[in-house]
Write an enzyme that holds these catalytic residues in place. Structure first.
Site, PDB file in Angstrom:
ATOM      1  N   ASP A   1       0.709  -1.170   0.000  1.00  0.00           N
ATOM      2  CA  ASP A   1      -0.038   0.158   0.019  1.00  0.00           C
ATOM      3  C   ASP A   1       0.775   1.206   0.117  1.00  0.00           C
ATOM      4  O   ASP A   1       1.853   1.187   0.621  1.00  0.00           O
ATOM      5  CB  ASP A   1      -0.883  -0.032   1.336  1.00  0.00           C
ATOM      6  CG  ASP A   1      -1.780   1.004   1.462  1.00  0.00           C
ATOM      7  OD1 ASP A   1      -2.529   1.531   0.256  1.00  0.00           O
ATOM      8  OD2 ASP A   1      -1.582   2.132   2.224  1.00  0.00           O
TER       9      ASP A   1
ATOM     10  N   HIS B   1       4.828   4.328  -3.089  1.00  0.00           N
ATOM     11  CA  HIS B   1       5.717   5.403  -3.447  1.00  0.00           C
ATOM     12  C   HIS B   1       6.216   6.277  -2.409  1.00  0.00           C
ATOM     13  O   HIS B   1       7.150   7.075  -2.432  1.00  0.00           O
ATOM     14  CB  HIS B   1       4.957   6.355  -4.738  1.00  0.00           C
ATOM     15  CG  HIS B   1       3.594   6.354  -4.127  1.00  0.00           C
ATOM     16  ND1 HIS B   1       2.541   5.575  -4.498  1.00  0.00           N
ATOM     17  CD2 HIS B   1       2.987   7.552  -3.316  1.00  0.00           C
ATOM     18  CE1 HIS B   1       1.246   6.098  -4.114  1.00  0.00           C
ATOM     19  NE2 HIS B   1       1.581   7.408  -3.191  1.00  0.00           N
TER      20      HIS B   1
ATOM     21  N   ASP C   1      -9.883   2.274  -4.666  1.00  0.00           N
ATOM     22  CA  ASP C   1      -9.640   3.646  -4.552  1.00  0.00           C
ATOM     23  C   ASP C   1     -10.469   4.779  -5.250  1.00  0.00           C
ATOM     24  O   ASP C   1     -10.533   5.870  -5.212  1.00  0.00           O
ATOM     25  CB  ASP C   1      -8.080   4.231  -4.606  1.00  0.00           C
ATOM     26  CG  ASP C   1      -7.324   3.518  -3.422  1.00  0.00           C
ATOM     27  OD1 ASP C   1      -7.870   3.471  -2.332  1.00  0.00           O
ATOM     28  OD2 ASP C   1      -6.222   3.334  -3.528  1.00  0.00           O
TER      29      ASP C   1
END
Length: 1555
Positions: free
Chosen positions: A549, A552, A650
């Site tokens: 999750d 980045h 999302d």
């Protein structure tokens, strides 16, 4: 090197094919990674599969250097340790000194990310990562699930309800055809109830348990195992490393695990601002700012402007945030004054680069910053010790401190400006934006802005709160929340010192979670690392994969550590990640470092159907009709494997953003991508809102096959698009498993996308036609006229047709307990029906395109928005048979073609013979015709090279012309290249290839007939497949022909490296037999001369191979054969390659043309010969010597009959056999004539034989100096050596003037003469050569000069006359004033222009190789060092010292200007870098280095390998597959050079032979 590597790979492949077939007939997949100096590939993704072999090979910049490759890939059976590197052993299959085939390898049997780097000596020179994919297995039989077969569905874990009800809810995924389930985190959730805010990473969410039954991780594990074994479904779940819930109990016990004001004091100013904004928000909620234009309900831009005004007027001025970054002026000045008044003070010498600047207080106290007093004392110096001077200094210092403080104040204003902008942007999104959450009035629960820090204490005024930031026991609980920063560098941690994200309010904050602070290693925060490792190990114990999750924002080193721990427990861990870096390079850093298996890609990012189709093409598969790639090939950079999702948890709801009718077509488009595909629970049931990861508390529906559509808590195939999803998922898995790896996307119109998946082995296709509905069909116009579609091939069946329809049920009403979808919308589906049963297709006609293209024309009638139809298509039966037969015949070249092959009895009889059997009868001269022949060679036979319209002609008429182009386009799969267009458009090229061979005779025609028989079937397959199969046929034939060519060469070639073999093909390229003989006829008494039948006269005629000087300029007619070029090239191209008969015939043919004691340069078949060069005869003699030494029984050539064309100088040319002499007599004549002295005027002197030469130049002189024994000759109007440029510009007045007459004794001719005299002396002593002396007439008397005397004279005089001493006082120099380089060897001795003698040129190296005994080792070495420094270029040797006043390194033969030294290419040999002398330079270095110390020898071998590596690269990249005549300075391309030159290839091959 890119795909220039392709030819080298082909050659390696040949060896490999013979040895590496595995038992199942498949060849091992090998990838080659070229290492290049200082090439750092950390941002390049290299993806490999388990079972592959990875070979590291040296690129050109590293060849010849001591390179060691290190990797952390473990030994078999060892556990992976990221920090443990081992060196790899080099393997050299040829065991030669040449580095072109040297490699070290890894056999890849383990998944993950592995690092490699390499050292040059002890210095790191480059490196990168490789990612090895995991192998996923499912089912009771543990069968493999390919990554491209994955169909994943995401479940929000909290919506699964109690654990004992999970199976009934998860069954929906199984029945819908999914084979992987992704669970959001299953751990205890934080107060916000967000799926991703975890209160305890180690505990299973208690919500899953019942009052009477507590479930554990073990129960979850048993269910996951059952799903894998019984349902064929794998399970993965998230790992969240960045944050923990703010109410996590353990974070209160271990506040050091978060970013707080104790361990991160740089956050104090941001915390002060955050608290002030919180108090402001509370005041707004209570209406305290209503009269200032800021009510609790923010409704318009005016309210936003008022907020800005209040913050600037009321809040910022009270906070004085700049003070955290400023110096206390009074304290600093007083300290400075104290230092100045100390008696010990002295002037400190200042560093001019150091200026006074503020040093930040590490504790971030107001006015806590300082300055460096040493710099201050060095900057502000009083002119005396008096109080006035000191006060003046203090004032200057105060002024500077105030300036620095002012700069900090301005900087803070800049930060505050950004903070306000970010704050207002946030307020606008949350309260005003149409696409935002519209939060309503400001309250404590929904404040004006999200708090950035936790505050676990009673509220108090801002000023009181601030006192706590310096109390460690309180400040440690002020923890920074996590979030994300738009456009930030994902490799930078935004909470670390140096970042102002919190101060500038740039964080989009998650107020329920605390950001975790790991530091750089486990020792920095032991509890956190241990806690998160335990968490990871729990996941890896029970699940087959993880989703990273917020990858980045995860520190790379942390993710590496955790995934290493996970892979220890789950070696084939499937790692999925979402990355929003905005850059493929940055994505690759994460993928390569972490070994990410699949990156999540979102179809929702597509704004229309065009973009959705583009993403399908982008994320996987190769184009339909792609070239077959060899199993051994360069490792090419890849893009990350995609998990392409129609919707993620999302994403906002597509039914809201697009329309409910788009769910089916968009999901079909996504599923047709050649990669993993996925969706999220709720999409298939058509839930018309986003299922919130934070606020959704209802449960998913259960599976019940009997349920009615109106039943909100249960679903089955009647619900939403589930039935269609099941069919589409099954198809996706079938396509991935059965190798449908080729993809074509056709944008039929604005809304219709057709995606084709094609199998390159069985040539079946599935074509999915989807009509998207990005706009609601009820409210938007869609045309009823759907374009007709043409599908190539035969439609076998309609696999699926489905339409989104509305049914007569009450519309959607949100259920209180279950996450329900729209009951009134479903799909009408039909599977596996015939075309005529379709309700979507109106009619299907059959048409043909061209002679063999079978096409079905489809007319649609009910392809309404929201419909899809999928066809299974085969080639038409005729083409299918043709492909099968082709593949059957191609299996002789590669096992790859076994799948889909078809054996038949009625094919052309020639195809029943293996191609290798046919080709094995070919001679090398015949292979020359099949592989090579440039335009002018082919024109002699009335043909020419194939011309590709709108592009260019091929370099060769033979197969190499085609292969050079295919080698460029094959690795890139450049099917749009004009070459491929030409093949698809018609049979012209195909017919040309076979036709030009059939028109010849013998075995060449047989090869042509074999190709024609193969092409018969090729022409019957669809045009889009022709480039691929044309290439496959040619590459099979071509590699077989190369193998047969090498088998006819010497063992040096047969066992040689790729580079050696590559160069040896220059022998085949340059040596051929034309329609008209280029050589004079040999003596009829030679019994082994090749003959052929003249097609016109039907008479037998000699057909000896001749050697072209260079292509394309010197390849045919009278300009093909040149004495000098032939004999410089003969040793390398014919003797080293073992072509002894051809070498003998050429030597004897030229011997027959001896006249005036000279061998002609321009041969002109002997009858048009020009005897205008002084050196050809000496090169000829050197070749005879080499022949005698290298060929078994080579001395027999001396007795061979030579048919003399000109027995006397004035004879007319005599027919062969009229007068034969043994070769030794001809040799003696040449020696005798030189000693006697040669002087004559060329026949037909004048413009008819040379339009530029002045009259004096036609007089040819040569002789031997009685005193020195040196051969001399020439005059200033001719140029009798290889540097033979004659001026031809009237404008520059250089016409008829040689640029480089080199008259006198040229150094290389003296060396060649010495070599010959020494050799003849040796032979005469053994009575092998019958002459011991030469007899000449001098002053009317016969004088004898013995070979012994001649040899001694040259030996005694050479260094005396040619060496330029390093000592200026040496007395032997005749022209000391002309010396401008010392320690060199002169280029000539006794030139008519003495300064020419002293020019530094590369010719002395030739003498060093052929007569090394003339040189003192130390002097030779010094001269070679100077030559290396001054003359050595990337590929060639500068022909003149760059320090010389007439040096010019760029040759332009077309330039005609006033420059005497340049016009019309006058500088041909005055600087441009010629290749063939490099061979002699390197051979000389090798020879003399052995006479020096061992280190010098080793260094020389490195140099030679490194120089040769550049020739290797050029050879591979050149479409001519050769080495050029010359380059311009520094290796630049010269358009006036021959593209491939015999002597260039030959001398490099000789160097490798010496090496």
């Amino acid at each position: 090197m890119g795909n220039s590597f392709d030819f080298g790979v082909l050659l390696i492949l040949l060896k490999y094919f013979k040895s590496s077939r595995s038992q199942n007939g498949h060849s091992k997949q090998i990838r080659i990674l070229l290492l290049n100096e200082m090439e750092k590939l950390e941002k390049t993704l290299f993806r490999l599969e388990q079972g592959f072999e990875l070979q590291f090979r040296l690129g050109p910049t590293l060849q010849g250097k001591p390179v060691t490759v290190f990797t952390n890939y473990p030994f078999p059976g060892e556990t992976f340790n990221r920090e443990k590197f081992r060196s790899l052993e080099w393997e050299n299959p040829t065991e030669r000194e040449d580095d072109s085939d040297k490699y070290c390898k890894l056999n890849l049997q383990q998944s993950g990310s592995f690092q490699y780097y390499f050292l040059q000596g002890n210095e790191k020179s480059g490196g990168g990562y490789i990612v090895v994919d995991p192998i996923l297995r499912v089912g009771a039989d543990n069968h493999m699930l390919h990554l491209d077969c994955v169909t994943l569905q995401t479940f929000l874990a909290k919506c699964l309800g109690p654990f004992d009800e999970w199976e009934s809810r998860l069954r929906v995924a199984k029945e819908s055809g999914y084979n992987m389930i992704h669970f959001t985190p299953l751990q205890t959730l934080g107060l916000s109830r967000s799926c991703y805010s975890l209160a305890d990473q180690l505990e299973l969410n208690p919500d899953f348990s019942r009052p009477h039954k507590k479930y554990t991780w073990s129960d979850v594990g048993q269910l996951v195992e059952k799903l894998k074994r019984e349902w064929n479904v794998l399970c993965i779940t998230d790992v969240v490393y960045n944050h923990t819930a703010a109410n996590s109990k353990w974070i209160q016990e271990h506040p050091e695990c978060a970013y707080n004001l104790v361990n991160s004091p740089h956050l104090k100013p941001a915390w002060v601002l955050d608290r002030a904004l919180w108090h402001f928000s509370c005041d707004v909620a209570e209406g305290k700012y209503k009269n200032r234009g800021v009510p609790a309900l923010i409704e318009n831009d005016h309210h936003l402007n008022c907020i800005r005004k209040v913050i600037w007027e009321d809040i910022f001025p009270k906070l004085h945030l700049w003070e955290f970054f400023q110096v206390d002026v009074y304290k600093a000045v007083e300290k400075f004054r104290g230092l100045l008044t100390q008696e010990t003070w002295r002037v400190i010498k200042s560093d001019p680069k150091q200026h006074l600047k503020i040093i930040q207080d590490p504790e971030y106290r107001r006015f806590g910053c300082t300055v460096d007093m040493n710099i201050a004392l060095a900057t502000f110096i009083p002119h005396d010790n008096g109080p006035a001077a000191i006060e003046e200094c203090c004032n200057w210092f105060r002024k500077r401190i105030e300036e620095l403080n002012s700069e900090k104040h301005q900087l803070m204003n800049y930060h505050q400006e950004q903070a306000v902008n970010c704050l207002l942007g946030n307020v606008f999104y949350e309260r005003l934006a149409g696409h935002g959450p519209k939060l309503g009035p400001v309250t404590r629960k929904y404040p004006l802005v999200t708090r950035y820090f936790t505050f676990p204490f009673e509220e108090m005024p801002v000023s009181t709160e601030e006192t706590m930031i310096h109390l460690p026991n309180k400040a440690c609980f002020f923890m920074a929340h996590n979030g994300w920063v738009m456009g930030d560098d994902p490799l930078r941690n935004f909470a670390e010192p140096g970042s102002d994200v919190y101060l500038r309010r740039e964080l989009i904050c998650w107020g329920d979670s605390v950001k975790l602070r790991y530091g750089t290693k486990p020792e920095d925060c032991p509890y956190l690392w241990a806690h998160m490792r335990k968490y990871t190990e729990i996941i890896a114990t029970y699940f087959q994969g993880v989703r990273l999750d917020n990858c980045h924002s995860t520190p790379l080193h942390v993710a590496e550590y955790m995934l290493d721990a996970a892979r220890k427990l789950q070696p084939n861990l499937y790692v999925v990640a979402e990355l929003f870096t905005g850059s493929e390079d940055l994505d690759n850093i994460f993928v390569t470092r972490l070994g990410i298996s699949s990156l999540i890609r979102e179809a929702m990012s597509a704004y229309n159907s065009h973009e959705e189709g583009r993403l399908v093409y982008r994320y996987g598969g190769e184009p339909v009709g792609s070239f077959v790639q060899p199993c051994l090939r360069p490792l090419m950079p890849a893009i990350a494997h995609a998990l392409f999702m129609d919707i993620t948890h999302d994403n906002e709801c597509p039914i809201v953003h697009r329309s409910v009718y788009d769910a089916l077509p968009s999901t079909t488009i996504v599923s047709m991508a050649c990669c993993a595909s996925g969706s999220t629970r709720g999409y298939d049931e058509l839930v018309p809102h986003q299922i919130s990861v934070v606020s959704e508390e209802r449960f998913y529906t259960k599976w019940n096959p009997e349920a009615l559509p109106s039943n909100a808590g249960e679903v089955n195939f009647q619900s939403g698009i589930i039935a269609a999803r099941c069919a589409i998922n099954k198809l996706h898995q079938e396509l991935g498993a059965k190798g449908f790896i080729q993809v074509y996307v056709d944008q039929v119109d604005e809304d219709i996308v057709a995606v084709t998946r094609h199998s390159p082995s069985i040539h079946q296709s599935f074509v999915a036609v989807s009509r998207t509905a990005f706009r609601n069909p009820k409210t938007s116009f869609y045309s009823k006229d759907v374009p007709q579609m043409c599908i190539p091939g035969k439609i076998e069946e309609v696999v699926l047709e489905a339409r989104t329809i509305e049914r007569n049920i009450s519309p959607y009403r949100k259920d209180e307990n279950s996450i329900n979808g729209m009951p009134n919308i479903t799909v009408e589906i039909r599977e596996h029906i015939q075309l005529n049963e379709s309700r979507i297709v109106k009619q299907a006609g059959v048409t043909t395109k061209g002679p063999n293209e079978y096409i079905q024309e489809i007319e649609f009638e009910n392809l309404s928005p929201g419909s899809v139809i999928i066809f299974r298509v085969s080639l038409d039966p005729h083409a299918q048979v043709a492909v099968g037969i082709l593949r059957n015949h191609l299996t002789q070249f590669s096992a790859h073609f076994k799948a889909g092959s078809l054996a038949v009895d009625n094919s052309d009889p020639i195809l029943k013979i293996p191609f290798a059997s046919i080709a094995s009868k070919l001679t090398l001269a015949e292979i020359n015709q099949i592989l090579y022949r440039c335009e002018s060679e082919e024109q002699e036979d009335g043909g020419g090279c194939y011309d590709i319209p709108n592009w260019s002609s091929l370099k060769y008429a033979g197969l190499q012309g085609l292969m050079s182009v295919l080698a460029e386009i094959r690795p890139k799969n450049d099917l749009g290249h004009p070459f491929c267009d030409n093949l698809r458009s018609g049979d012209w090229m195909i017919d040309y290839v076979s036709g030009r061979l059939i028109s010849r005779s013998g075995t060449i025609a047989e090869v042509g007939k074999w190709l024609q028989a193969m092409f018969f079937y090729l022409k019957q397959i669809p045009r889009y497949l022709i480039p691929c199969y044309f290439d496959a046929i040619l590459i099979g034939a071509y590699t077989t022909l190369l193998d047969i060519a090498w088998k006819q060469m010497s063992s040096f070639v047969q066992t040689g490296s790729t580079f050696v073999k590559h160069l040896s093909l220059g022998s085949v390229q340059m040596c051929g037999v034309g329609k008209f003989p280029s050589l004079p006829l040999l003596s009829p008494s030679l019994t082994d001369v090749p003959y052929r039948l003249n097609e016109i006269t039907k008479e037998k005629e000699q057909c000896c191979v001749s050697l072209a000087a260079g292509l394309p300029h010197f390849s045919s007619g009278i300009f093909r054969c040149w004495g000098r070029d032939t004999f410089i090239a003969l040793r390398g191209l014919l003797l080293i390659t073992g072509r002894y008969l051809e070498a003998r015939n050429i030597i004897l043919a030229f011997a027959g043309t001896l006249r005036h004691g000279l061998i002609p340069n321009l041969l002109g078949e002997g009858t048009y010969a020009r005897y205008n060069c002084r050196d050809a005869v000496w090169w000829w003699l050197q070749c005879i010597q080499d022949y005698c030494k290298m060929v078994p029984n080579g001395l027999d050539i001396l007795k061979c009959p030579v048919s003399r064309m000109y027995p006397t100088d004035d004879s007319a040319p005599l027919p062969a056999g009229t007068l034969d002499q043994p070769l030794f007599d001809v040799i003696q004549e040449a020696m005798q004539r030189h000693m006697q002295g040669i002087q004559f005027r060329e026949r037909n002197a004048g413009p008819q034989i040379d339009r530029n030469m002045k009259d004096e130049g036609f007089t040819v002189i040569a002789g031997v100096n009685e005193e020195t024994g040196f051969v001399y000759g020439g005059n200033r109007f001719n140029c009798g050596t290889w540097m033979d440029k004659m001026g031809e510009s009237d404008r520059a007045r250089n016409r008829g003037i040689p640029a480089t007459p080199r008259d006198g004794s040229a150094v290389e001719i003296v060396g060649l003469c010495k070599s010959t005299v020494r050799w003849l002396l040796e032979l005469s002593k053994k009575n092998i050569f019958p002459y011991h002396e030469v007899r000449v007439k001098r002053h009317g008397k016969v004088v004898t000069v013995s070979y012994e005397e001649w040899n001694r004279k040259i030996q005694d005089n050479f260094e005396k006359r040619f060496h330029v001493s390093e000592d200026p006082s040496a007395s032997n120099e005749e022209h000391p004033n002309l010396v401008h380089k010392r320690g060199i060897y002169k280029d000539s001795y006794g030139a008519s222009s003495p300064w020419c003698d002293y020019q530094l040129r590369p010719n002395f190296t030739i003498a060093m190789v052929v007569a090394p005994e003339l040189f003192t080792a130390e002097k030779a070495w010094k001269a070679l060092e100077i030559a290396e420094k001054k003359l050595l270029g990337p590929l060639g040797m500068k022909t003149l010292d760059p320090d010389d006043m007439v040096y010019c390194g760029i040759y332009d033969n077309a330039l005609d200007n006033d420059n005497y030294n340049l016009a019309k290419g006058f500088n041909y040999h005055q600087g441009p870098e010629w290749l063939w002398p490099v061979g002699y330079f390197l051979r000389a270095k090798l020879y003399f280095s052995k006479l020096m110390d061992r280190e010098t020898n080793a260094r020389t071998i490195f140099l030679v390998k490194n120089v040769l590596s550049r020739h290797y690269v050029h050879l591979e990249r050149s479409p001519w597959k050769g080495l050029p005549e010359l380059t311009n300075e520094n290796g630049q391309y010269c358009p006036f050079s021959c593209e491939t030159q015999a002597w260039s290839i030959a001398t490099i091959l000789e160097t490798l032979y010496d090496l």
